[in-house]
Design a protein around this motif. Structure first.
Motif, PDB file in Angstrom:
ATOM      1  N   LEU A 163       0.890  -1.167   0.000  1.00 48.18           N
ATOM      2  CA  LEU A 163       0.000   0.000   0.000  1.00 48.18           C
ATOM      3  C   LEU A 163       0.920   1.206   0.000  1.00 48.18           C
ATOM      4  O   LEU A 163       1.698   1.411   0.942  1.00 48.18           O
ATOM      5  CB  LEU A 163      -0.868   0.044   1.261  1.00 48.18           C
ATOM      6  CG  LEU A 163      -1.580   1.399   1.473  1.00 48.18           C
ATOM      7  CD1 LEU A 163      -2.638   1.623   0.392  1.00 48.18           C
ATOM      8  CD2 LEU A 163      -2.188   1.493   2.861  1.00 48.18           C
ATOM      9  N   LEU A 164       0.873   2.004  -1.063  1.00 44.11           N
ATOM     10  CA  LEU A 164       1.734   3.179  -1.122  1.00 44.11           C
ATOM     11  C   LEU A 164       1.095   4.314  -0.333  1.00 44.11           C
ATOM     12  O   LEU A 164      -0.122   4.532  -0.427  1.00 44.11           O
ATOM     13  CB  LEU A 164       1.955   3.603  -2.577  1.00 44.11           C
ATOM     14  CG  LEU A 164       3.122   2.910  -3.278  1.00 44.11           C
ATOM     15  CD1 LEU A 164       3.006   1.409  -3.230  1.00 44.11           C
ATOM     16  CD2 LEU A 164       3.254   3.386  -4.700  1.00 44.11           C
ATOM     17  N   ILE A 165       1.926   5.003   0.436  1.00 46.88           N
ATOM     18  CA  ILE A 165       1.411   6.084   1.279  1.00 46.88           C
ATOM     19  C   ILE A 165       2.221   7.344   1.018  1.00 46.88           C
ATOM     20  O   ILE A 165       3.456   7.336   1.125  1.00 46.88           O
ATOM     21  CB  ILE A 165       1.502   5.699   2.772  1.00 46.88           C
ATOM     22  CG1 ILE A 165       0.658   4.443   3.025  1.00 46.88           C
ATOM     23  CG2 ILE A 165       1.046   6.845   3.668  1.00 46.88           C
ATOM     24  CD1 ILE A 165       0.803   3.863   4.408  1.00 46.88           C
ATOM     25  N   GLY A 166       1.538   8.404   0.667  1.00 53.00           N
ATOM     26  CA  GLY A 166       2.180   9.706   0.513  1.00 53.00           C
ATOM     27  C   GLY A 166       1.910  10.503   1.772  1.00 53.00           C
ATOM     28  O   GLY A 166       0.759  10.633   2.182  1.00 53.00           O
ATOM     29  N   PRO A 167       2.952  11.048   2.413  1.00 52.62           N
ATOM     30  CA  PRO A 167       2.743  11.726   3.696  1.00 52.62           C
ATOM     31  C   PRO A 167       2.005  13.059   3.606  1.00 52.62           C
ATOM     32  O   PRO A 167       1.534  13.559   4.621  1.00 52.62           O
ATOM     33  CB  PRO A 167       4.154  11.919   4.242  1.00 52.62           C
ATOM     34  CG  PRO A 167       5.050  11.805   3.066  1.00 52.62           C
ATOM     35  CD  PRO A 167       4.353  10.955   2.046  1.00 52.62           C
ATOM     36  N   ASP A 168       1.906  13.631   2.426  1.00 52.06           N
ATOM     37  CA  ASP A 168       1.215  14.926   2.328  1.00 52.06           C
ATOM     38  C   ASP A 168       0.792  15.164   0.881  1.00 52.06           C
ATOM     39  O   ASP A 168       1.161  14.420  -0.029  1.00 52.06           O
ATOM     40  CB  ASP A 168       2.102  16.081   2.802  1.00 52.06           C
ATOM     41  CG  ASP A 168       3.411  16.158   2.027  1.00 52.06           C
ATOM     42  OD1 ASP A 168       3.508  15.574   0.932  1.00 52.06           O
ATOM     43  OD2 ASP A 168       4.335  16.819   2.524  1.00 52.06           O
ATOM     44  N   SER A 169       0.015  16.221   0.690  1.00 54.73           N
ATOM     45  CA  SER A 169      -0.513  16.485  -0.650  1.00 54.73           C
ATOM     46  C   SER A 169       0.613  16.744  -1.652  1.00 54.73           C
ATOM     47  O   SER A 169       0.488  16.458  -2.835  1.00 54.73           O
ATOM     48  CB  SER A 169      -1.465  17.674  -0.612  1.00 54.73           C
ATOM     49  OG  SER A 169      -0.759  18.794  -0.140  1.00 54.73           O
ATOM     50  N   ALA A 179       2.502   4.458  -8.022  1.00 55.43           N
ATOM     51  CA  ALA A 179       1.447   3.458  -7.783  1.00 55.43           C
ATOM     52  C   ALA A 179       0.955   2.834  -9.085  1.00 55.43           C
ATOM     53  O   ALA A 179       0.714   1.630  -9.158  1.00 55.43           O
ATOM     54  CB  ALA A 179       0.289   4.099  -7.028  1.00 55.43           C
ATOM     55  N   VAL A 180       0.841   3.640 -10.119  1.00 57.72           N
ATOM     56  CA  VAL A 180       0.308   3.133 -11.390  1.00 57.72           C
ATOM     57  C   VAL A 180       1.147   1.944 -11.873  1.00 57.72           C
ATOM     58  O   VAL A 180       0.625   0.864 -12.142  1.00 57.72           O
ATOM     59  CB  VAL A 180       0.307   4.243 -12.469  1.00 57.72           C
ATOM     60  CG1 VAL A 180      -0.038   3.667 -13.837  1.00 57.72           C
ATOM     61  CG2 VAL A 180      -0.662   5.338 -12.083  1.00 57.72           C
ATOM     62  N   ASN A 181       2.459   2.149 -11.937  1.00 61.15           N
ATOM     63  CA  ASN A 181       3.307   1.077 -12.484  1.00 61.15           C
ATOM     64  C   ASN A 181       3.638  -0.014 -11.479  1.00 61.15           C
ATOM     65  O   ASN A 181       4.097  -1.090 -11.851  1.00 61.15           O
ATOM     66  CB  ASN A 181       4.584   1.672 -13.070  1.00 61.15           C
ATOM     67  CG  ASN A 181       4.281   2.395 -14.358  1.00 61.15           C
ATOM     68  OD1 ASN A 181       3.630   1.849 -15.242  1.00 61.15           O
ATOM     69  ND2 ASN A 181       4.692   3.647 -14.450  1.00 61.15           N
ATOM     70  N   ALA A 182       3.427   0.294 -10.181  1.00 63.98           N
ATOM     71  CA  ALA A 182       3.631  -0.765  -9.174  1.00 63.98           C
ATOM     72  C   ALA A 182       2.359  -1.602  -9.049  1.00 63.98           C
ATOM     73  O   ALA A 182       2.334  -2.576  -8.319  1.00 63.98           O
ATOM     74  CB  ALA A 182       3.997  -0.141  -7.834  1.00 63.98           C
ATOM     75  N   TYR A 209      -6.573  -1.224   5.063  1.00 64.13           N
ATOM     76  CA  TYR A 209      -5.439  -1.821   4.340  1.00 64.13           C
ATOM     77  C   TYR A 209      -4.499  -2.586   5.284  1.00 64.13           C
ATOM     78  O   TYR A 209      -3.323  -2.740   5.007  1.00 64.13           O
ATOM     79  CB  TYR A 209      -4.637  -0.714   3.641  1.00 64.13           C
ATOM     80  CG  TYR A 209      -5.375  -0.035   2.524  1.00 64.13           C
ATOM     81  CD1 TYR A 209      -5.668  -0.715   1.346  1.00 64.13           C
ATOM     82  CD2 TYR A 209      -5.767   1.299   2.638  1.00 64.13           C
ATOM     83  CE1 TYR A 209      -6.337  -0.082   0.305  1.00 64.13           C
ATOM     84  CE2 TYR A 209      -6.436   1.941   1.602  1.00 64.13           C
ATOM     85  CZ  TYR A 209      -6.710   1.240   0.444  1.00 64.13           C
ATOM     86  OH  TYR A 209      -7.367   1.874  -0.593  1.00 64.13           O
ATOM     87  N   LYS A 210      -5.035  -3.084   6.417  1.00 63.81           N
ATOM     88  CA  LYS A 210      -4.147  -3.675   7.434  1.00 63.81           C
ATOM     89  C   LYS A 210      -3.376  -4.902   6.945  1.00 63.81           C
ATOM     90  O   LYS A 210      -2.329  -5.238   7.486  1.00 63.81           O
ATOM     91  CB  LYS A 210      -4.938  -4.019   8.688  1.00 63.81           C
ATOM     92  CG  LYS A 210      -4.996  -2.840   9.640  1.00 63.81           C
ATOM     93  CD  LYS A 210      -5.468  -3.233  11.009  1.00 63.81           C
ATOM     94  CE  LYS A 210      -5.448  -2.010  11.906  1.00 63.81           C
ATOM     95  NZ  LYS A 210      -6.542  -1.930  12.821  1.00 63.81           N
ATOM     96  N   ASP A 211      -3.883  -5.576   5.946  1.00 60.53           N
ATOM     97  CA  ASP A 211      -3.169  -6.761   5.437  1.00 60.53           C
ATOM     98  C   ASP A 211      -2.125  -6.373   4.384  1.00 60.53           C
ATOM     99  O   ASP A 211      -1.467  -7.226   3.806  1.00 60.53           O
ATOM    100  CB  ASP A 211      -4.172  -7.760   4.847  1.00 60.53           C
ATOM    101  CG  ASP A 211      -4.982  -7.144   3.721  1.00 60.53           C
ATOM    102  OD1 ASP A 211      -5.188  -5.899   3.747  1.00 60.53           O
ATOM    103  OD2 ASP A 211      -5.390  -7.875   2.796  1.00 60.53           O
ATOM    104  N   HIS A 212      -1.967  -5.074   4.125  1.00 59.51           N
ATOM    105  CA  HIS A 212      -0.975  -4.620   3.137  1.00 59.51           C
ATOM    106  C   HIS A 212       0.347  -4.267   3.820  1.00 59.51           C
ATOM    107  O   HIS A 212       0.391  -4.029   5.017  1.00 59.51           O
ATOM    108  CB  HIS A 212      -1.484  -3.382   2.396  1.00 59.51           C
ATOM    109  CG  HIS A 212      -2.543  -3.680   1.374  1.00 59.51           C
ATOM    110  ND1 HIS A 212      -3.772  -4.190   1.703  1.00 59.51           N
ATOM    111  CD2 HIS A 212      -2.551  -3.531   0.023  1.00 59.51           C
ATOM    112  CE1 HIS A 212      -4.496  -4.333   0.605  1.00 59.51           C
ATOM    113  NE2 HIS A 212      -3.778  -3.948  -0.429  1.00 59.51           N
ATOM    114  N   THR A 213       1.395  -4.207   3.016  1.00 58.29           N
ATOM    115  CA  THR A 213       2.687  -3.714   3.513  1.00 58.29           C
ATOM    116  C   THR A 213       2.775  -2.224   3.200  1.00 58.29           C
ATOM    117  O   THR A 213       2.790  -1.842   2.028  1.00 58.29           O
ATOM    118  CB  THR A 213       3.862  -4.427   2.803  1.00 58.29           C
ATOM    119  OG1 THR A 213       3.678  -5.832   2.960  1.00 58.29           O
ATOM    120  CG2 THR A 213       5.192  -3.988   3.378  1.00 58.29           C
ATOM    121  N   PRO A 214       2.812  -1.387   4.239  1.00 60.78           N
ATOM    122  CA  PRO A 214       2.880   0.046   3.940  1.00 60.78           C
ATOM    123  C   PRO A 214       4.231   0.452   3.351  1.00 60.78           C
ATOM    124  O   PRO A 214       5.280   0.018   3.824  1.00 60.78           O
ATOM    125  CB  PRO A 214       2.668   0.723   5.298  1.00 60.78           C
ATOM    126  CG  PRO A 214       2.771  -0.332   6.326  1.00 60.78           C
ATOM    127  CD  PRO A 214       2.752  -1.675   5.669  1.00 60.78           C
TER     128      PRO A 214
END
Ligand code: R5P
Length: 290
Positions: A163-169, A179-182, A209-214
């Motif tokens: 799960l990709l996470i961006g810390p801010d806008s 994310a698109v290509n991953a 998304y708890k079962d994802h790898t952040p």
């Protein structure tokens, strides 16, 4: 045109890789301080008629600017046909407006200075947030290369169920294209910067998304406060330890160790700034443009 690479200190590995990719050569030069602190510059190769490529990532830029300026001018003075600056990390992009009354818009001033002494500039993912293009502030030809696909490849090869996470806008542009290509979902969090070293991060509903790898993705890791705050919130939400990926790892002070201590499972960066976290090579993206 013959290509001669001049590596500023700390950029030798990248310069060698670029020289190899392009059948160029590493130029011999002397760069040192006189006893009074002034800079001595000498280029020991015949650069007449050549393309001189100065390789200098611009983290901690203030101390690099004068040697860079002198080298570029020396090369031109010795007859170089073209001087190109390869600065994988481009500094001063974040101070792009007056956030408080009386502040300098230093990204503009810095761009004007660089534009005065090199003929062209190549960089990787500059922090274009309120500006859309380097041409708004640089008067020389600039080429911007994006590391997103390389980061996506790395994630696909190394992370299960990310799960990709961006810390801010501000990170949204990098995270969404990675994310698109991953082929991975992503969320963007909300950050408030309190001062130079303190940020507050709000996490939306990541429980689903708890079962994802952040996987935290940002363009710059400087003090690492943005990622550290984010990790705290992810951990509170019961998520696993995240992999932290930055295009540019500046790691001011103890930022790298602080980020590991805060619970990063691993820290990965592109080789835009030499560091032990470099796992994603961008030299093959730069070489074809030279
Ligand atoms: C901010 O505008 C950037 O995209 C990064 O989030 C920021 O530069 C990270 O800085 P630090 O590591 O100091 O929190």
């Amino acid at each position: 045109m013959e290509k001669i690479f001049l590596a500023l200190p700390g950029n030798e590995i990248l310069a060698s890789a670029l020289a190899k990719h392009t059948a160029g050569s590493i130029g011999r030069m002397e760069l040192r301080k006189f006893p009074d602190g002034e800079t001595y510059v000498r280029i020991n190769d015949d650069v007449k008629g050549t393309k001189v490529i100065l390789v200098c990532s611009l983290d901690y830029p203030d101390e690099k600017l004068l040697p860079l300026n002198f080298l570029a001018k020396t090369a031109k003075g010795l007859g170089a046909a073209h001087t190109c600056l390869v600065a994988p990390y481009l500094a001063y992009m974040r101070q792009d407006r007056r956030f408080q009354k009386g502040e300098g818009i230093t990204s503009t001033y810095f761009a004007a200075m660089l534009s005065q002494f090199v003929d062209s500039l190549i960089t990787i993912d500059p922090h274009l947030h309120r500006r859309t293009s380097l041409t708004e502030i640089y008067s020389i030809p600039t080429t911007v290369i994006h590391a997103a696909n390389k980061i996506s490849d790395w994630i696909r090869e190394h992370i299960d169920n990310p799960l990709l996470i961006g810390p801010d806008s501000e990170s949204a542009q990098w995270v969404s294209s990675v994310a698109v290509n991953a082929h991975a979902p992503y969320v963007i969090l909300a950050k408030a910067r309190l001062d130079d070293t303190h940020v507050d991060v709000a996490v939306p509903n990541v429980e689903m998304y708890k079962d994802h790898t952040p996987v935290l993705v940002d363009d710059i890791i400087s003090t690492a406060r943005t990622m550290i705050e984010t990790i705290g919130h992810l951990r509170k939400a019961g998520m696993r330890k995240p992999t932290c990926i930055g295009v540019h790892g500046i790691f001011a002070g103890n930022a790298y160790d602080d980020l590991l201590s805060a619970g990063a499972a691993e820290i990965i960066t592109c080789n835009t700034i030499e560091h032990r976290s470099n796992r994603i090579g961008i030299d093959d993206l730069i070489a074809p443009i030279l």
